[in-house]
Design a protein around this motif. Sequence first.
Motif, PDB file in Angstrom:
ATOM      1  N   ASN A 277     -22.038 -34.579  -9.973  1.00  8.73           N
ATOM      2  CA  ASN A 277     -22.826 -34.842  -8.389  1.00  8.73           C
ATOM      3  C   ASN A 277     -22.814 -34.166  -7.539  1.00  8.73           C
ATOM      4  OD1 ASN A 277     -23.558 -37.300  -8.694  1.00  8.73           O
ATOM      5  ND2 ASN A 277     -21.950 -38.925  -7.951  1.00  8.73           N
ATOM      6  N   THR A 280     -26.474 -32.069  -8.031  1.00  7.28           N
ATOM      7  CA  THR A 280     -27.053 -33.079  -7.930  1.00  7.28           C
ATOM      8  C   THR A 280     -27.796 -32.639  -6.067  1.00  7.28           C
ATOM      9  OG1 THR A 280     -27.389 -34.621  -9.249  1.00  7.28           O
ATOM     10  CG2 THR A 280     -27.892 -35.365  -7.354  1.00  7.28           C
ATOM     11  N   LEU A 290     -34.152 -32.359 -10.268  1.00  8.88           N
ATOM     12  CA  LEU A 290     -32.274 -32.831 -10.616  1.00  8.88           C
ATOM     13  C   LEU A 290     -31.772 -32.263 -12.012  1.00  8.88           C
ATOM     14  CD1 LEU A 290     -32.553 -35.757  -7.852  1.00  8.88           C
ATOM     15  CD2 LEU A 290     -32.038 -33.533  -7.751  1.00  8.88           C
ATOM     16  N   THR A 295     -27.951 -37.752 -13.654  1.00 13.72           N
ATOM     17  CA  THR A 295     -28.031 -38.465 -12.617  1.00 13.72           C
ATOM     18  C   THR A 295     -28.958 -40.354 -13.075  1.00 13.72           C
ATOM     19  OG1 THR A 295     -31.011 -37.516 -12.182  1.00 13.72           O
ATOM     20  CG2 THR A 295     -28.655 -36.956 -10.520  1.00 13.72           C
TER      21      THR A 295
END
Length: 296
Positions: A277, A280, A290, A295
């Motif tokens: 995360n 990301t 990304l 994800t």
Amino acid sequence: MTAQILDGKAFSARIRDRVAAHVARLRSEHDLVPGLAVVLVGEDPASQVYVRSKHRQTVEAGMASFEHRLPDDTTEADLLNLVHQLNNDPQVHGILVQLPLPVHMNASAVIDAISPDKDVDGFHVSNVGLLGTGQNSMVPCTPLGCLLMLREHLGDMSGLNAVVLGRSNIVGKPMAQLLLNENCTVTIAHSRTRDLPEVLRRADILVAAVGRPRMVQGDWIKPGATVIDVGINRIPEGEKTRLVGDVDFDAANEVAGAITPVPGGVGPMTIACLLANTVTACCRTNGLPLPEGLTV
Ligand code: NDP
């Protein structure tokens, strides 16, 4: 026949490798170093262990780790000040305030003070809303880990019956939403559910996040089902203690098609997804593509 064991330790190592590879590319091609700030208030021993582990794994992945340890008697205003500073710090791409917070603090107010773009726990109300409406959001780490494991094992989940046992904001509800986004037919079961075993027996995918040691019995599981056991329960065993899940593993192992063990299943995925995360968040902030496979 016994179930296939879904090895979260091995899978989380592959996720961390993907994270590290992406971080190396961000460094070399864009001169960017993803940074994660973790804030710990107080001396809770379990939280201290988690924070140490997060710091170590962040550094190992090539990212910058910023630790902020505050005393138990920190005021909410001081904590909010720190969150605002981190929101404005360009070196920080992800902010995690370790829960639980001391009782004199309003955890929702603190979480909602974090910039949604840096909310790598995915608990901010904006991210909850984005996930609920099927839009790009930061996804809470534990359900994200469960979903990545399910995708790896099952591929397309469209049309499967998924039952999520537990409806907490951090696991059950976001997990149900993720499965809905995968086109599963989703049921959420909880403490008021009638005839729980019968509801669970309909599950092609069963995610147990209930916090009750070995509650889910073997004959509550549909033969061949994929069982994800989120539970982490410490029970006494002789002089010592041991960790068990929410599912009676030995019984479920005889019925399920695949199952995550405890420990070594979902647990290791959570920090790996926190790192994912953070990468990301860094990519989104900088308008970059990304990372694949990290994800949803
Ligand atoms: P919560 O206590 O917040 O939620 C538990 C849920 O289970 C509630 O929705 C509750 O229903 C339901 N429930 C409780 N008892 C029963 C029952 N007898 N029958 C049916 N449903 C019941 O727990 P969390 O979601 O935070 O955590 C769940 C488990 O996952 C815990 O063991 C926790 O340690 C573990 N966990 C593991 C993580 C990891 O990294 N692997 C991360 C986070 C959690 P109701 O809403 O009606 O009260």
